[in-house]
Motif scaffolding. Structure first.
Motif, PDB file in Angstrom:
ATOM      1  N   GLY A  56      48.970  32.702  32.780  1.00  0.00           N
ATOM      2  CA  GLY A  56      49.916  33.739  33.153  1.00  0.00           C
ATOM      3  C   GLY A  56      50.932  34.081  32.084  1.00  0.00           C
ATOM      4  O   GLY A  56      51.740  34.977  32.259  1.00  0.00           O
ATOM      5  N   PHE A  57      50.888  33.375  30.946  1.00  0.00           N
ATOM      6  CA  PHE A  57      51.873  33.615  29.899  1.00  0.00           C
ATOM      7  C   PHE A  57      51.275  34.290  28.671  1.00  0.00           C
ATOM      8  O   PHE A  57      51.892  34.363  27.627  1.00  0.00           O
ATOM      9  N   GLY A  58      50.056  34.763  28.769  1.00  0.00           N
ATOM     10  CA  GLY A  58      49.428  35.474  27.661  1.00  0.00           C
ATOM     11  C   GLY A  58      48.804  34.538  26.636  1.00  0.00           C
ATOM     12  O   GLY A  58      48.664  33.334  26.861  1.00  0.00           O
ATOM     13  N   ASP A  99      42.027  40.816  20.160  1.00  0.00           N
ATOM     14  CA  ASP A  99      41.724  39.707  21.057  1.00  0.00           C
ATOM     15  C   ASP A  99      41.642  40.200  22.500  1.00  0.00           C
ATOM     16  O   ASP A  99      42.004  41.334  22.804  1.00  0.00           O
ATOM     17  N   TYR A 100      41.143  39.339  23.349  1.00  0.00           N
ATOM     18  CA  TYR A 100      41.088  39.600  24.775  1.00  0.00           C
ATOM     19  C   TYR A 100      41.591  38.344  25.458  1.00  0.00           C
ATOM     20  O   TYR A 100      41.095  37.245  25.195  1.00  0.00           O
ATOM     21  N   THR A 101      42.602  38.487  26.295  1.00  0.00           N
ATOM     22  CA  THR A 101      43.087  37.343  27.056  1.00  0.00           C
ATOM     23  C   THR A 101      43.238  37.754  28.509  1.00  0.00           C
ATOM     24  O   THR A 101      43.563  38.903  28.814  1.00  0.00           O
ATOM     25  N   ILE A 102      42.944  36.818  29.383  1.00  0.00           N
ATOM     26  CA  ILE A 102      43.011  37.098  30.813  1.00  0.00           C
ATOM     27  C   ILE A 102      43.573  35.892  31.538  1.00  0.00           C
ATOM     28  O   ILE A 102      43.293  34.746  31.161  1.00  0.00           O
ATOM     29  N   ARG A 103      44.365  36.159  32.518  1.00  0.00           N
ATOM     30  CA  ARG A 103      44.881  35.077  33.361  1.00  0.00           C
ATOM     31  C   ARG A 103      43.708  34.412  34.075  1.00  0.00           C
ATOM     32  O   ARG A 103      42.831  35.096  34.629  1.00  0.00           O
ATOM     33  N   ASP A 104      43.694  33.107  34.057  1.00  0.00           N
ATOM     34  CA  ASP A 104      42.548  32.355  34.584  1.00  0.00           C
ATOM     35  C   ASP A 104      42.220  32.685  36.034  1.00  0.00           C
ATOM     36  O   ASP A 104      41.063  32.679  36.432  1.00  0.00           O
ATOM     37  N   THR A 105      43.209  33.014  36.835  1.00  0.00           N
ATOM     38  CA  THR A 105      42.958  33.309  38.249  1.00  0.00           C
ATOM     39  C   THR A 105      42.416  34.721  38.468  1.00  0.00           C
ATOM     40  O   THR A 105      42.054  35.068  39.593  1.00  0.00           O
ATOM     41  N   GLU A 106      42.363  35.532  37.417  1.00  0.00           N
ATOM     42  CA  GLU A 106      41.907  36.919  37.549  1.00  0.00           C
ATOM     43  C   GLU A 106      40.560  37.186  36.879  1.00  0.00           C
ATOM     44  O   GLU A 106      40.123  38.329  36.802  1.00  0.00           O
ATOM     45  N   ILE A 107      39.909  36.147  36.397  1.00  0.00           N
ATOM     46  CA  ILE A 107      38.674  36.331  35.635  1.00  0.00           C
ATOM     47  C   ILE A 107      37.632  37.141  36.402  1.00  0.00           C
ATOM     48  O   ILE A 107      37.051  38.080  35.865  1.00  0.00           O
ATOM     49  N   GLU A 108      37.391  36.784  37.644  1.00  0.00           N
ATOM     50  CA  GLU A 108      36.336  37.443  38.408  1.00  0.00           C
ATOM     51  C   GLU A 108      36.635  38.916  38.682  1.00  0.00           C
ATOM     52  O   GLU A 108      35.720  39.695  38.920  1.00  0.00           O
ATOM     53  N   LYS A 109      37.897  39.304  38.613  1.00  0.00           N
ATOM     54  CA  LYS A 109      38.281  40.688  38.896  1.00  0.00           C
ATOM     55  C   LYS A 109      38.200  41.579  37.655  1.00  0.00           C
ATOM     56  O   LYS A 109      38.425  42.776  37.762  1.00  0.00           O
ATOM     57  N   THR A 110      37.919  41.002  36.500  1.00  0.00           N
ATOM     58  CA  THR A 110      38.049  41.762  35.260  1.00  0.00           C
ATOM     59  C   THR A 110      36.756  41.866  34.460  1.00  0.00           C
ATOM     60  O   THR A 110      36.799  42.088  33.251  1.00  0.00           O
ATOM     61  N   ASN A 111      35.611  41.734  35.111  1.00  0.00           N
ATOM     62  CA  ASN A 111      34.338  41.811  34.401  1.00  0.00           C
ATOM     63  C   ASN A 111      34.195  43.107  33.604  1.00  0.00           C
ATOM     64  O   ASN A 111      33.730  43.102  32.468  1.00  0.00           O
ATOM     65  N   ASP A 112      34.580  44.226  34.196  1.00  0.00           N
ATOM     66  CA  ASP A 112      34.445  45.510  33.505  1.00  0.00           C
ATOM     67  C   ASP A 112      35.353  45.581  32.276  1.00  0.00           C
ATOM     68  O   ASP A 112      34.949  46.094  31.232  1.00  0.00           O
TER      69      ASP A 112
END
Length: 129
Positions: free
Chosen positions: A81-83, A104-117
């Motif tokens: 959650g902190f980038g 780069d690409y960074t994603i909050r670990d709890t949102e991985i499944e929502k960000t496939n696209d």
């Protein structure tokens, strides 16, 4: 992959990580690494630990970063959650200046499944550059 696996207990892993940062980074199993000469683009994935690349990725870059000159390198990370913290700076410091560091690409670990696209779009951009 680290030679000695990290504990499954979060607090124990944090403790070990802090000790490694203060001393020496973990030994890696590198027997099955490919020859980097055959690649133009490398995708490097890592979680963010303490606002930087995880210790095993830092160790990998310390050991093999000098072999990545002339390559295009794209880094993707997960965070809590902190980038991505200083991950891009660390990457740039550990590879030759002849390497091209892509966005780069960074994603909050709890949102991985929502960000496939979004991730697929980022991957497409790495191929185009």
């Amino acid at each position: 992959m680290p030679r000695n696996s990290y504990p499954t207990d979060y607090d124990a892993t944090v403790s070990r990580s802090n000790q490694e940062q203060a001393g020496s980074l973990p030994q890696l199993v590198t027997d099955d690494l490919p020859n980097f000469d055959q690649y133009d683009l490398l995708l490097l994935g890592s979680p963010i630990w303490g606002m930087t690349l995880a210790n095993p990725m830092q160790k990998f870059l310390e050991q093999f970063g000098s072999q990545l000159g002339g390559k295009r390198i794209a880094e993707f990370t997960t965070n809590a959650g902190f980038g991505a913290g200083n991950a891009q700076r660390v990457l740039k410091e550990l590879v030759p200046v002849s390497a091209t560091i892509l966005n780069d690409y960074t994603i909050r670990d709890t949102e991985i499944e929502k960000t496939n696209d979004q991730f697929k779009d980022w991957l497409q951009q790495t191929e185009e550059k």
